[in-house]
Design an enzyme around this catalytic site. Structure first.
Site, PDB file in Angstrom:
ATOM      1  N   GLU A  72      12.081  12.148  34.494  1.00  0.00           N
ATOM      2  CA  GLU A  72      11.944  11.179  34.011  1.00  0.00           C
ATOM      3  C   GLU A  72      10.904  10.851  32.581  1.00  0.00           C
ATOM      4  O   GLU A  72      10.439   9.818  32.163  1.00  0.00           O
ATOM      5  CB  GLU A  72      12.082   9.873  34.800  1.00  0.00           C
TER       6      GLU A  72
ATOM      7  N   HIS B 156      10.723   3.566  38.301  1.00  0.00           N
ATOM      8  CA  HIS B 156       9.726   4.512  37.746  1.00  0.00           C
ATOM      9  C   HIS B 156       7.983   4.184  38.365  1.00  0.00           C
ATOM     10  O   HIS B 156       8.061   2.881  38.564  1.00  0.00           O
ATOM     11  CB  HIS B 156       9.538   4.641  36.299  1.00  0.00           C
TER      12      HIS B 156
ATOM     13  N   CYS C 207       6.984   0.902  28.684  1.00  0.00           N
ATOM     14  CA  CYS C 207       8.183   1.519  28.570  1.00  0.00           C
ATOM     15  C   CYS C 207       8.272   2.368  26.855  1.00  0.00           C
ATOM     16  O   CYS C 207       8.971   3.283  26.673  1.00  0.00           O
ATOM     17  CB  CYS C 207       9.330   0.899  28.747  1.00  0.00           C
TER      18      CYS C 207
END
Length: 448
Positions: free
Chosen positions: A174, A250, A371
């Site tokens: 990721e 995450h 993000c």
């Protein structure tokens, strides 16, 4: 030689919508099917970029992807003209059309993992595009991501690019959302911190029971090998499976690091004491002094952290050595989080100031300030080798703002995704954008 941490923010794409595609991401699921505002989303992101640039931070921009992804729909058996493919998908498999229209590439913390030249064996900055194979709508991003990054960081003397890892569960990757770097100065050797949710091959590591662990230990180790990192320059830590099951999909939803500072929640990791000791030891060996800042669960619960995105914030180094924390507006709206932040900045610690940004359009889809940015540490020579078209300036900000105003809709629903005109609008916008950012041909419609 001077060195910098440059934040390359993702530009929100024209198809920004609330498809609710990300199982395990509480905000994404809870706002599913609501009407979104792509224009407002893009302008909110640009405003953050401009503000950080005005504060003296190095700032860049990373282009969005072509959506809907007609080629992906063709691979799933939809045939005919582009318009027919979209119309047939809308009629027969609307969830697949929604997935092919996702603007999730805006969250470029997931675009790649980046290791600066001071850490790598060959003295180049290394990029590995993330395969994002846990979610179909994100797994289709990495080919275009690789081309865009290649156009931004094209000088092979300074930059090395690696293809995404094999797109299988054992190597779920990721990107930088589960990676950070600690150092005394950005141009000096540092310690790279890889956080994983599970191991694919070693049953000694526990896994979450409700939501998927998206990053594997095996993927993190593979990226470290590809980048030529030394064993002394790497620390691996496991994310607490219990917090993954509470919506911490995450690591950057529960911890953020920069320089010599790790700002983290008490429940973020397994075997925290061992991990902190290893970080402290290895950071000391490269001349740094590790400064962990733990947020106790008694002050801020995991639920508070997930709802406010306290840790999905940008931790930025200022010239005087103190740090600035960039948080979303939602932090001010959570009484416990806001009280904690007021006490944090008033305590005389390393984090001296908090600035709040309205990123509601991104937040409602499950992504905050951290993000939206990919961090790249560069020395002066490397920064000069970056494609200058993607470095934020006042004229570029004005050009991009005008571009958004010309091309973006101010309302997007699921029904709008079935409009073949949307694809034409997106392609027209992106074709112009590649000229503004001087990227060349990076999108499939420009290449094929």
């Amino acid at each position: 030689m001077k060195s910098y941490e440059v934040n390359f923010d993702g530009l929100v794409g024209p198809t920004h919508n609330y498809g609710g595609l990300s199982y395990g991401n509480v905000a994404s699921q809870s706002n599913s099917q609501q009407s979104s505002n792509p224009k407002e989303a893009a302008l909110q992101g640009l405003a953050k970029m401009k503000a950080l640039m005005d504060m003296g931070f190095q700032q860049g921009v990373l282009a969005p992807q072509e959506r809907p992804d007609v080629a992906a729909l063709r691979r799933l058996g939809f045939a005919g003209s582009d318009a027919q493919v979209i119309q047939r998908a809308a009629k027969e498999a609307m969830p697949l059309l929604v997935a092919s229209c996702s603007a999730s590439s805006m969250w470029v913390a997931n675009a790649a993992t980046v290791s600066p030249s001071a850490d790598t064996a060959d003295g180049r900055v290394h990029f590995t595009a993330a395969n994002l194979n846990c979610k179909y709508h994100r797994s289709i991003e990495h080919p275009t991501t690789s081309r865009v990054l290649g156009a931004m960081f094209a000088d092979q003397q300074h930059f090395a690019h690696h293809a995404a890892l094999p797109a299988v569960a054992q190597f779920g990757d990721e990107g930088a959302a589960n990676h950070t770097r600690f150092c005394r100065a950005y141009g000096e050797a540092g310690v790279e911190f890889f956080v994983f949710g599970r191991s694919a091959f070693d049953s000694r590591y526990p896994s979450p029971q409700k939501y998927p662990a998206r990053q594997t230990l095996e993927a993190s180790r593979a990226v470290a090998r590809l980048h030529g990192l030394s064993e002394e320059g790497v620390v691996y830590a496991q994310q607490n499976p219990a917090v993954i099951d509470q919506g911490v999909f995450h690591n950057d939803v529960i911890a953020v690091g920069n320089g010599e500072v790790l700002f983290y929640h008490e429940d973020a990791f397994l075997d925290t004491d061992r991990m902190l000791a290893e970080l402290s030891s290895k950071i000391a060996k490269v001349g740094g002094k590790f400064q962990p800042v733990c947020v106790p669960r008694s002050a801020v619960t995991v639920d508070d952290a997930v709802r406010s995105y306290l840790f999905n914030s940008q931790l930025l180094s200022r010239a005087d050595g103190s740090m600035l924390l960039i948080v979303p507006e939602e932090c001010r709206g959570n009484e416990r989080v806001w009280n904690y932040l007021q006490g944090l900045t008033g305590s005389g610690g390393v984090i001296r100031e908090v600035k709040v940004f309205d990123l509601k359009q991104s937040m409602q889809n499950g992504g905050g300030p951290a993000c939206l940015r990919l961090r790249v540490a560069l020395n002066e020579t490397e920064l000069a080798a970056v494609n200058p078209g993607v470095i934020m300036t006042a004229p570029l900000y004005e050009s991009l703002t005008q571009w958004v105003e010309r091309h973006y809709r101010d309302r997007m629903t699921e029904n709008d995704l079935a409009d073949p005109q949307l694809l034409l609008e997106c392609r027209s916008a992106l074709d112009e954008l590649t000229q503004i950012l001087k990227l060349g041909a990076v999108y499939p419609f420009q290449i094929n």
